[in-house]
Motif scaffolding. Structure first.
Motif, PDB file in Angstrom:
ATOM      1  N   VAL A 195     -42.824   6.569  -4.713  1.00  0.00           N
ATOM      2  CA  VAL A 195     -44.078   6.652  -3.959  1.00  0.00           C
ATOM      3  C   VAL A 195     -45.021   5.628  -4.572  1.00  0.00           C
ATOM      4  O   VAL A 195     -45.046   5.435  -5.796  1.00  0.00           O
ATOM      5  CB  VAL A 195     -44.704   8.061  -3.993  1.00  0.00           C
ATOM      6  N   LYS A 196     -45.785   4.976  -3.728  1.00  0.00           N
ATOM      7  CA  LYS A 196     -46.655   3.891  -4.185  1.00  0.00           C
ATOM      8  C   LYS A 196     -47.966   3.941  -3.419  1.00  0.00           C
ATOM      9  O   LYS A 196     -47.984   4.101  -2.197  1.00  0.00           O
ATOM     10  CB  LYS A 196     -45.971   2.541  -3.971  1.00  0.00           C
ATOM     11  N   TYR A 197     -49.063   3.798  -4.155  1.00  0.00           N
ATOM     12  CA  TYR A 197     -50.386   3.824  -3.537  1.00  0.00           C
ATOM     13  C   TYR A 197     -51.173   2.595  -3.975  1.00  0.00           C
ATOM     14  O   TYR A 197     -51.282   2.298  -5.172  1.00  0.00           O
ATOM     15  CB  TYR A 197     -51.148   5.086  -3.949  1.00  0.00           C
ATOM     16  N   ASP A 198     -51.690   1.848  -3.002  1.00  0.00           N
ATOM     17  CA  ASP A 198     -52.522   0.672  -3.270  1.00  0.00           C
ATOM     18  C   ASP A 198     -53.917   0.897  -2.698  1.00  0.00           C
ATOM     19  O   ASP A 198     -54.066   1.497  -1.619  1.00  0.00           O
ATOM     20  CB  ASP A 198     -51.920  -0.573  -2.602  1.00  0.00           C
ATOM     21  N   TYR A 199     -54.914   0.393  -3.421  1.00  0.00           N
ATOM     22  CA  TYR A 199     -56.287   0.525  -2.932  1.00  0.00           C
ATOM     23  C   TYR A 199     -57.039  -0.779  -3.160  1.00  0.00           C
ATOM     24  O   TYR A 199     -56.982  -1.373  -4.245  1.00  0.00           O
ATOM     25  CB  TYR A 199     -57.019   1.664  -3.642  1.00  0.00           C
ATOM     26  N   GLN A 221     -50.896   1.632   6.148  1.00  0.00           N
ATOM     27  CA  GLN A 221     -52.181   1.114   5.703  1.00  0.00           C
ATOM     28  C   GLN A 221     -53.291   1.575   6.626  1.00  0.00           C
ATOM     29  O   GLN A 221     -53.231   1.410   7.844  1.00  0.00           O
ATOM     30  CB  GLN A 221     -52.169  -0.412   5.640  1.00  0.00           C
ATOM     31  N   SER A 274     -44.495   1.996   4.583  1.00  0.00           N
ATOM     32  CA  SER A 274     -45.859   1.936   4.056  1.00  0.00           C
ATOM     33  C   SER A 274     -46.841   2.046   5.208  1.00  0.00           C
ATOM     34  O   SER A 274     -46.665   1.412   6.255  1.00  0.00           O
ATOM     35  CB  SER A 274     -46.097   0.617   3.313  1.00  0.00           C
ATOM     36  N   HIS A 284     -56.816   1.705   2.090  1.00  0.00           N
ATOM     37  CA  HIS A 284     -55.745   2.510   1.505  1.00  0.00           C
ATOM     38  C   HIS A 284     -54.379   2.080   2.040  1.00  0.00           C
ATOM     39  O   HIS A 284     -54.236   1.753   3.217  1.00  0.00           O
ATOM     40  CB  HIS A 284     -55.943   4.000   1.825  1.00  0.00           C
ATOM     41  N   ARG A 285     -53.382   2.107   1.159  1.00  0.00           N
ATOM     42  CA  ARG A 285     -52.006   1.843   1.575  1.00  0.00           C
ATOM     43  C   ARG A 285     -51.090   2.783   0.794  1.00  0.00           C
ATOM     44  O   ARG A 285     -51.051   2.743  -0.441  1.00  0.00           O
ATOM     45  CB  ARG A 285     -51.617   0.389   1.307  1.00  0.00           C
ATOM     46  N   LEU A 286     -50.360   3.621   1.517  1.00  0.00           N
ATOM     47  CA  LEU A 286     -49.462   4.601   0.901  1.00  0.00           C
ATOM     48  C   LEU A 286     -48.032   4.311   1.335  1.00  0.00           C
ATOM     49  O   LEU A 286     -47.753   4.157   2.533  1.00  0.00           O
ATOM     50  CB  LEU A 286     -49.852   6.013   1.311  1.00  0.00           C
ATOM     51  N   ARG A 311     -47.717   3.795  -8.979  1.00  0.00           N
ATOM     52  CA  ARG A 311     -46.355   3.964  -8.454  1.00  0.00           C
ATOM     53  C   ARG A 311     -45.555   4.873  -9.379  1.00  0.00           C
ATOM     54  O   ARG A 311     -45.702   4.849 -10.601  1.00  0.00           O
ATOM     55  CB  ARG A 311     -45.660   2.608  -8.353  1.00  0.00           C
TER      56      ARG A 311
END
Length: 422
Positions: free
Chosen positions: A329-333, A280, A278, A284-286, A348
């Motif tokens: 795949v995971k994306y956090d915002y 960051q 991951s 954004h965190r991908l 995700r």
């Protein structure tokens, strides 16, 4: 007369000594209340014995944590009281994990409650707990994902007396499920007919720890044994370091599981190797991850708990079938970056293939899940600290009709409010 004065004086000294001993017990105590409203809606797609699992419930959790009496050996007592109340349910929509229901009539309970007590003893930085305990370890992660948390009965030792090393050891003999009020014998989770899920055990043993190798790297090792069913070794590491303008997190997890003793649940032969990376950058965190299972069986874990693998947090499947390979795949915002502190979002996608389920369709089966999550914690005003969480999942597979995991669309809504009594 002199004798009575001596007795009275001795009594005063004893009472004063007792008050000094108990000072830490009272002064360092804490009490917290969590009020939780939970709506769970899992709609099954295509022909299925049950069209939906849909319930709405209100929960109340009160946690009291004492301090320790003064002295070289400190004693304490914790207590947890929990109440769940049905708001909406019916016999054709049970099975969400929010409410208990009758195995005969399938009628859900109107309410359920329980109280757990935990005695504890502390010497330096080593603490022994006994009674109602909760473990949040890779080999036994007590499920917090429904209305009321799941707990164990047993003995749990935690120590940080060795610098940079956190040690954990314990023995558990019963589990209290998240939708139950009584303690039951331990079993292995067996969705999709992976193992003999009716096999019971009276003992779960574990030992391991986390070692902080450096400010960036933490190493982990744990051993666990569900008596006469399986044993498991876990090895992992988490590495956090600056790469360019952001931070890269590398999360490696490896499980090696085999049958134990009388092998009451059948053969167990599994290796699970996984890596999640991951990155960051600001808000954004991908992340991207890969997990592969090898061996003749699925990966075992305690029934009623959460498997702590890199697909943790998925709603409809854990992607732990025999021979399965999965990627995600995971994306956090964090919306604080655009001036909305407290609001966070997550997207995700997880895809699994090469699944070996001969009785449910073959040896090259597939499954996938899409997850969407939004959460918000009120930052100020009358409703400060009230937390809202909405999760939606779309799950699909090509398994046979007898599979535990079936195509579904799932919605979960939580409203939580926690506050300290003192």
């Amino acid at each position: 007369m002199k004798h009575s004065k001596k007795v009275a004086f001795a009594g005063l000294l004893a009472a004063h000594a007792a008050s000094l001993q108990a000072a830490g017990f009272i002064e360092d105590s804490k009490a917290k209340v969590t009020v939780r409203n939970y709506y769970f809606d899992r709609n099954y797609i295509n022909e299925t014995p049950q069209a939906a699992a849909r319930e709405w419930a209100q929960g109340l959790i009160v946690n009291f944590t004492s301090g320790f009496t003064e002295g070289v050996v400190g004693f304490g007592l914790d207590a947890q009281a929990m109440l769940g109340v049905r708001l909406d349910s019916s016999s054709d929509r049970v099975g969400t994990g929010l409410l208990p229901y009758s195995a005969r009539t399938r009628e859900p309970a109107d309410e359920y409650s329980e109280v757990g007590l935990t005695g504890k003893v502390k010497v330096s930085k080593t603490e022994l707990q006994f009674g109602t305990v909760s473990t949040f370890l890779p080999i036994a992660f007590a499920s917090p994902t429904r209305l009321l948390p799941q707990t164990f009965r047993g003995t749990y030792l935690k120590s940080q007396d060795i610098e940079e090393l956190s040690l954990h050891a314990g023995w558990l003999d019963r589990i209290n499920l998240r939708d139950s009020t009584d303690y039951q014998k331990m079993r292995v989770s067996a969705p999709n007919g992976r193992f003999n899920g009716a096999a019971e055990s009276d003992g779960f043993y574990f030992l391991g720890g986390d070692y902080t190798w450096s400010k960036n790297l933490t190493l982990k090792y744990y051993y666990a044994e569900l008596e006469d069913i399986y044993y498991k070794n876990y090895l992992g590491f988490v590495d956090n370091r600056q790469v360019g303008p952001g931070k890269l997190t590398s999360d490696f997890r490896f499980y090696d599981s085999r049958e134990n003793g009388a092998a009451k649940a059948g053969k167990v032969d599994n290796r699970n190797t996984a890596l999640m990376l991951s990155y960051q950058l600001g808000s954004h965190r991908l992340g991207a991850g890969y997990m592969q299972l090898t061996g003749d069986t699925a990966m075992p874990y305690l029934f009623g708990t959460e498997p702590l693998v890199i697909t943790e947090g998925t709603l409809s499947s854990e992607f732990l079938n025999p021979q399965e390979r999965s990627w995600q795949v995971k994306y956090d915002y964090d919306f604080a970056g655009v001036g909305v502190p407290g609001l966070k979002g997550m997207l995700r996608y997880v895809s699994g293939d090469n699944i070996d389920l001969p009785k449910l369709g073959g040896n090259d089966l597939k499954e996938s899940e899409k997850d969407l999550e939004l959460s918000y914690v009120v930052q100020s005003g009358t409703f400060k600290d009230v937390a809202f969480r909405v999760r939606h999942a779309w799950y699909r597979n090509d398994f046979g009709p007898g599979a535990t995991h079936r195509d579904d669309n799932e919605l979960r809504v939580n409203i939580d409010y926690s506050f300290a009594l003192w």
